[in-house]
Each structure stands twice: as C-alpha cells, then as structure tokens.
Design a protein around this motif. Sequence first.
Motif, PDB file in Angstrom:
ATOM      1  N   ASN A 116       7.378   2.085   2.115  1.00 23.25           N
ATOM      2  CA  ASN A 116       6.526   0.909   1.947  1.00 23.25           C
ATOM      3  C   ASN A 116       6.659  -0.048   3.123  1.00 23.25           C
ATOM      4  N   THR A 120       3.576  -1.271   5.752  1.00 22.33           N
ATOM      5  CA  THR A 120       3.103  -2.643   5.948  1.00 22.33           C
ATOM      6  C   THR A 120       3.679  -3.310   7.185  1.00 22.33           C
ATOM      7  N   ARG A 132      -1.346  -6.869  -1.531  1.00 20.61           N
ATOM      8  CA  ARG A 132      -0.803  -6.397  -2.804  1.00 20.61           C
ATOM      9  C   ARG A 132      -1.608  -6.987  -3.968  1.00 20.61           C
ATOM     10  N   ARG A 133      -1.906  -8.266  -3.866  1.00 22.85           N
ATOM     11  CA  ARG A 133      -2.650  -8.940  -4.928  1.00 22.85           C
ATOM     12  C   ARG A 133      -4.062  -8.365  -5.070  1.00 22.85           C
ATOM     13  N   ALA A 136      -3.954  -4.899  -6.585  1.00 25.57           N
ATOM     14  CA  ALA A 136      -3.675  -4.961  -8.024  1.00 25.57           C
ATOM     15  C   ALA A 136      -4.934  -5.318  -8.786  1.00 25.57           C
TER      16      ALA A 136
ATOM     17  N   ASN B   9       4.040  -2.106  -8.971  1.00 26.50           N
ATOM     18  CA  ASN B   9       3.396  -3.045  -8.067  1.00 26.50           C
ATOM     19  C   ASN B   9       3.576  -2.680  -6.600  1.00 26.50           C
ATOM     20  N   SER B  10       4.212  -1.562  -6.339  1.00 29.85           N
ATOM     21  CA  SER B  10       4.416  -1.216  -4.941  1.00 29.85           C
ATOM     22  C   SER B  10       3.077  -0.833  -4.330  1.00 29.85           C
ATOM     23  N   MET B  11       2.917  -1.212  -3.074  1.00 32.75           N
ATOM     24  CA  MET B  11       1.648  -0.986  -2.418  1.00 32.75           C
ATOM     25  C   MET B  11       1.339   0.498  -2.329  1.00 32.75           C
TER      26      MET B  11
END
Lengths: 144, 144
Positions: A116, A120, A132-133, A136, B9-11
């Motif tokens: 990860n 990023t 990420r937001r 989601a 929630n990990s990308m």
Amino acid sequence: MRARLSRENSMGWMIQRLARRLDDAMNARLAEHGLTLQQFAILMTVIEHGRMTQAEIGRLFAMPAYAISRAIDGLEADGLLVRDAHPSSRRAHQIHATEKALDMAPAMFAIVKAVNADLTQGLGDKEAGELRRLLATVVETAAI
Amino acid sequence: MRARLSRENSMGWMIQRLARRLDDAMNARLAEHGLTLQQFAILMTVIEHGRMTQAEIGRLFAMPAYAISRAIDGLEADGLLVRDAHPSSRRAHQIHATEKALDMAPAMFAIVKAVNADLTQGLGDKEAGELRRLLATVVETAAI
DNA sequence: TCACAACATTTGCAATTGCAACAGTTGCAT
DNA sequence: ATGCAACTGTTGCAATTGCAAATGTTGTGA
C-alpha cells in the motif's frame, strides 16, 4: 497534439490496471511464503475475525463455495488453517488459524502495508486520505 | 464499537474489489455480443489505433504473447479482426478491424460509458474529476 | 412427521489459462 | 557472410478455474 485514447483516462480502466499491478505485486511477495493472494485473503480474514464457516468467508469475498473449499485445502495442507466440527451444525465447518498462521501474521501485515505504501508513494498524506475517502464512497454507492 | 477490520479500508483492497465488480459488469454486458473483456480491450484498441502488430498490443496491455494470439483467434473467427501480412516484416502480423467491427464500435463505446456512469453515480462531477485525477497520479507514480 | 426446499461443502469434468518449447525471422557484431 | 541473440507468433501440455451435480444436513410448512 492528438487527443488521448478515450479509454486511457477512464476511471474503470485505471482501476482495472491498478488492480492488476497490485495483484502481481502481492502475489510476488506472497509466493515467498507459498501463498496465493486468495489464500492470503482468507487467512488474514480468519486470523482477524476468529472462527468462521466457509460459507461466511465466501459471502464476505463474494467467492464461490468451491473456491473457498479448494483454497482451504491448500491452507490446511500447509498447516495454517484447520477445519473443525461446527458446534451447532454438522454440515458446516468451523475454520480457525493455527499457531503457525498466527506466527506468520506479522509478516503478512507487513506485506500489505508495504504494498500500500508503494502504491501511494506519489501522493501526499492529504491526497492519499482524499483518495481513500472517494474510493470508499464509490465502493458503497456504485450501481455495479 | 470495535474497530473495522484493517483490510476493509485499505486502498489496495478497495481497488481490487472495485476492479472485480467492474470486470463482472463489463463481462455481463459484453457476453451479449459474444466478447470477453480481454477481446473487447484488444478490439477497441485496434479500432482506435488502427493497424498494429500483436506484439504492440501485448506491450500496451502487458499481456503475454500467447494470450494475444488466442484472443485474436477468437476475434478473427467472429469476423471482427483480420491478420494481414506485415509490409516490412515477415514474422509480424498486421492486425486490423473489419467493417463488422467498426459497425459494432458505437455499441461498445456505449457499454464503457454506461459502466463508468454506474461506477461513479454516487459522486458529484467535481468529486469524480478529483478521483480521476488522483487515480491518474497513482497510475503514473506507484512503485509497483 | 414427513415431504421438500434451502443450505454447506465437496468433487468430476470441461473450459480456460499459463508455462515452456518450438519454428521462423531479423538485426548486429564479427 | 555468418553466427548468434533477440524478436514475433503459435502450440502442446499441465495447472487452474468454473459449472453443475452429488452428498449430507437443516429448517419449515402441510
């Protein structure tokens, strides 16, 4: 200058390309531990979640039952997971992680973290959080 | 309330889940036209790009040569692509789209558009643009 | 309580995919 | 020119995956 090919910037296209690269990166790192990405996902889930049935795992990943069955065959052969009798149902199995799997867990989490981070690395903290937001939101609201 | 499982929630995790859903959505729509997602990607590329060799297609998608070879077998059997002799190399083939493929193209582009719209329906225009921008950055800068 | 539908898991077989070897072609250094 | 490595594409075979049927279990409604 001519226009970019339309697909190159499409969101779906970018997501699929990134997923493929993630898949390759994870599989390469997991191969050293003799695991596939699928097995890894199941293993991590059982470690985090505790005892669960194969059907529960299947629903969580939207994976067919036979795939779970076979993945666990491998994990059981490696001594990482065991199928116990279920306390309240004779048709279901209760899957749980072995000591060996728990010992392996930290290395597994480190792999996820590293991949990860690699993913990023071109983004600032703020941008990464924003991405990420947004992802989601899409995961929850997409119509597909 | 206990913490969410870390992986949820990990990308990387979100990207892989979305990619899987996109894959399923695209394949379902393409099945009506008798195409797989792979074939579709090759077909669209050849239509947009014009004549190209199999190796060029392979490099573009990071796909192994044999996969291209077999995908084109199918597309050729469907009368959508043809292998011509290459003007300057006897080992390479020049692939190009047929009339039939060009007639199909609008329907294909409509599918891409519809799936992308379904994907981002929960986002405003501004957010969708931001997400596209962030993903493009990751595609370019990720270390994997 | 009995018939039946739904469930949990496994498995045989067919389709798909991946690897590695092959056949032919080309560029390049000697 | 020629020998060799790199390239382009195809194919046989093995491994993987997916479908559908089988096996046994559980819940439910007549």
